[in-house]
Every structure is written in C-alpha cells, then in structure tokens.
Design an enzyme around this catalytic site. Sequence first.
Site, PDB file in Angstrom:
ATOM      1  N   GLU A 153       0.791  -1.236   0.000  1.00  0.00           N
ATOM      2  CA  GLU A 153       0.000   0.000   0.000  1.00  0.00           C
ATOM      3  C   GLU A 153       0.824   1.288   0.000  1.00  0.00           C
ATOM      4  O   GLU A 153       0.744   2.078   0.942  1.00  0.00           O
ATOM      5  CB  GLU A 153      -0.945   0.032   1.202  1.00  0.00           C
ATOM      6  CG  GLU A 153      -1.883  -1.143   1.264  1.00  0.00           C
ATOM      7  CD  GLU A 153      -2.927  -0.996   2.363  1.00  0.00           C
ATOM      8  OE1 GLU A 153      -2.830  -0.040   3.154  1.00  0.00           O
ATOM      9  OE2 GLU A 153      -3.841  -1.822   2.431  1.00  0.00           O
ATOM     10  N   GLU A 332      -5.595  -8.374   1.190  1.00  0.00           N
ATOM     11  CA  GLU A 332      -6.127  -8.023   2.514  1.00  0.00           C
ATOM     12  C   GLU A 332      -7.609  -7.757   2.393  1.00  0.00           C
ATOM     13  O   GLU A 332      -8.036  -7.030   1.478  1.00  0.00           O
ATOM     14  CB  GLU A 332      -5.492  -6.735   3.076  1.00  0.00           C
ATOM     15  CG  GLU A 332      -4.121  -6.900   3.646  1.00  0.00           C
ATOM     16  CD  GLU A 332      -3.588  -5.596   4.241  1.00  0.00           C
ATOM     17  OE1 GLU A 332      -4.383  -4.773   4.761  1.00  0.00           O
ATOM     18  OE2 GLU A 332      -2.361  -5.403   4.177  1.00  0.00           O
TER      19      GLU A 332
HETATM   20  C1  BGC Z   1      -2.941  -2.123   6.238  1.00  0.00           C
HETATM   21  C2  BGC Z   1      -2.868  -2.879   7.551  1.00  0.00           C
HETATM   22  C3  BGC Z   1      -3.887  -2.327   8.518  1.00  0.00           C
HETATM   23  C4  BGC Z   1      -5.270  -2.458   7.897  1.00  0.00           C
HETATM   24  C5  BGC Z   1      -6.382  -1.954   8.785  1.00  0.00           C
HETATM   25  C6  BGC Z   1      -4.360  -1.908   5.762  1.00  0.00           C
HETATM   26  O1  BGC Z   1      -4.458  -0.780   4.976  1.00  0.00           O
HETATM   27  O2  BGC Z   1      -2.150  -2.764   5.272  1.00  0.00           O
HETATM   28  O3  BGC Z   1      -1.564  -2.794   8.065  1.00  0.00           O
HETATM   29  O4  BGC Z   1      -3.827  -2.942   9.765  1.00  0.00           O
HETATM   30  O5  BGC Z   1      -5.308  -1.687   6.737  1.00  0.00           O
HETATM   31  O6  BGC Z   1      -6.295  -0.585   8.977  1.00  0.00           O
END
Ligand code: BGC
Length: 411
Positions: A153, A332
């Site tokens: 990101e 994610e």
């Molecule tokens: C990030 C994580 C973070 C998650 C929740 C993502 O954008 O890669 O490190 O914990 O968001 O905020």
Amino acid sequence: SDDFLGADDLLWGVSTSAFQIEGSFTAAGRRPSTWDGFPAFEGDDASVACDHYRRYREDVGLMRSLGVGAYRFSVSWPRVLAGDLAFYDRLVDELLAAGIAPVATLYHWDTPLAVEQAGGWLDRDTAHRFAEYAERVAARLADRVAMWIPINEPAMVTLLGYATGQHAPGKALLFDALPTAHHLNLAHGLAVQALRSAGARAVGTANNHTPTWPASPADAPAAEAYADLHNWLYADAQLAGRYPDSLADRLPIVDGDLAITSAPLDFYGVNYYNPTRLRLPSEGNPLPFELVDVDEYPKTGFGWPVVPSGLSEMVSLLRDRFADLPPVYVTESGCSYPHSLQDTERIAYLDAHIAEALKAGVRGYFVWSLMDNFEWDSGYSQRFGLVHVDYATQERTPRASYEWYRDRIRR
Ligand code: BGC
C-alpha cells in the site's frame, strides 16, 4: 507447493505485518524504525505487540489448524539492516513444514529511522537503499518464498505518512508529499528486478484500492481526483508505466523510470476495505475534493462502511483499465469489531466479501488478520483478528470467525 499459482482453486490465506505483531524491538540488534516512537493511541506501542517474534511457532500452529494454503507476512527492514535474517529463515521453514506457502512483503511501513533521517521516501536514493535491502532478503529466501510483494500500500504511505501526517513519519505536506509516490513506485520496480535476478518464483504487488463514489453527478471531478491519488497513481505506474494526467507534472520522473516501475508482474494484489464518497471542496479547501460519509451501510467497529459489492466493483474497474491485468489476489480484506469471541458480524463480513471475491474471479483471498494486532494510529483499540489476543498474557483464543473460516476453506 510449487504450482499453486496455476491451480484453479482459490488460494486461502491470512495476512499480518512485522511491525504490527512481532514486538522484540531490540532483538538481534534490530535498528529503530520510524514507528517505534511514533505517538500512538493512548500511549500504546508495539514493543511487545503479539510477541510473535518469540511465539511464531504457536502462530504457525494456529494457521495449520485453520487450514490456510498461504500466509502473507512482512519482513522487517530494520531487522535486516542489523543482519537478522535468521528469524525469517525459521519462520519460512516452519511454514513450509506446516504445508503453508510463504507470501513475503518486503515493506509494510516500518522504515528504518536512519533511512528516514536521510530523507525517507522524499529522497530518490531511498528507492536504491530499498533495492539493496530487497537483494539481501531475496538472496536468503528466494528459494523458499512462494510469492513476493515489494511494497504494501504505497498509497497509504504517501497519503497518511507524508500528506496528512496521521502515520509515521508524521509529515503533513499535502501535495508536496507526491514525490514519495514516485519513489515508492521506483522502489517497487527496482525490488522486482532484484527479486527476479535472485530467482524469485512469483512477484506481484499489494495496493490499497477504493472505488470512489461522487456524492452527486456534479461531484464527479472530485471522485476522479481522489481516484487518481488513491488508486491510479500506483496502479498506472506499476501496470502501465504511466501516471494520471492530473498528477504527472508534480512527480520527479527521470527518463527510464517508468520502464522500471512497470516491470511485468505475476499477480496483482488488492487490499480492499471500503469505497470512498467524495464531493467538490468547499471554499478555502486546498484539495480538489472533500470526503463524505458513506452512511447508508452498516459500519465496522472502526466506523468503516461494510460494502462487499465494492470489492467486485473495484476488480472490474481494474480489469477495465488494464487490458493485461495479471491474476488478481485479494491480499487483505477484513474488519475490526470489539472484543467478542462470538464475532458473528465478522463472519457475515467475510462471507459476503468472499462471495464478491469469487464473483470477481480472483485467485486468492487473504483475511486481515490472523490475530488482533497493533493497529497503527489506533494502537490496540481495534481488533481485526480471527484469533483474539489477550495482551496481558499473550494468550491466543480463536474466535467463532476462525472456526467459520476453517470450515469455509474445507468446503
Ligand atoms: C494495512 C494494515 C492495517 C489495515 C487496517 C491496511 O491498509 O495494510 O496494516 O492494519 O489496513 O487498517
């Protein structure tokens, strides 16, 4: 296994990052990072976090029982600077012994403090320092890591780290933060080269993406401006070797850079949390947009709108924009909810997002996160885990969502 990228089945995984779970700030000479002393929510710090540096075997055991095919973790640049690669050696071997494919991110925001003090991502040279670091890690782990992601990101690093200052290194430069975006893209491309020369099996990326919704038809320019900043500044450079017209003039591009940033990738990772609604700025606002609450959907514990369809919408936007988009993985997806072990909201969230991921034809889905961890500017107040962590005792307790995900993977 070696050929999982060609398999028809979805690759099921979980994600974490080094700084958010490892603790052990000084083990094996680890150097300080920009995040170590960054003022966090209620004085929380990550010096212990989930104590994963010492408890990684137990955590791999939790993943084995969960039945995931892959684990996405990040390597800590501050540890590697001190020569500590042994921890990741052990972690990777432990994963392989458990039948779990290691998916390694090289940078998940924990910049070595010395690198930041030398200019950080505002300085072009940081991209070269990063490439040297990538070379070092690749030389040690390329034989065993299944998939590589140079930078997690970059959009959040530029926006939160350098434009608003909400994240380390806490710089509030607004549009003057833009050079960091180009240096991050360049670092990505140089790391892709380094990984390839070391024989890395599969190299991709992980970008945070959000569909941008205009609050009204007249607000479309605001939504486009935000999409350029959040989505296309990175996807365009990495996939097509160009920059959005609205931003190109503000980037310190040197001849040849865009060929480096757009080195071919084996997969494209999407981190998806929610869409963003925009309207035109009110007078006096230096930005070309203003954020508007997306309030017609339920919200997570973090107050983020739950919009599963935004995931397939985002993948469609990517497919429309890039004719030769590599296979997509959701690297994610997840949500924070308070404490409860009976986390029925998380189950509903994952169920709906997995359905959208399947609909969008992605090749893999990684839940953020395996366990509760240090949530950047919110410390331990936000819990994203399939596994509950009691920070006083370090006891791990699988939530209902863990059992649910295990069953979903088996099906
Ligand atoms: C990030 C994580 C973070 C998650 C929740 C993502 O954008 O890669 O490190 O914990 O968001 O905020």
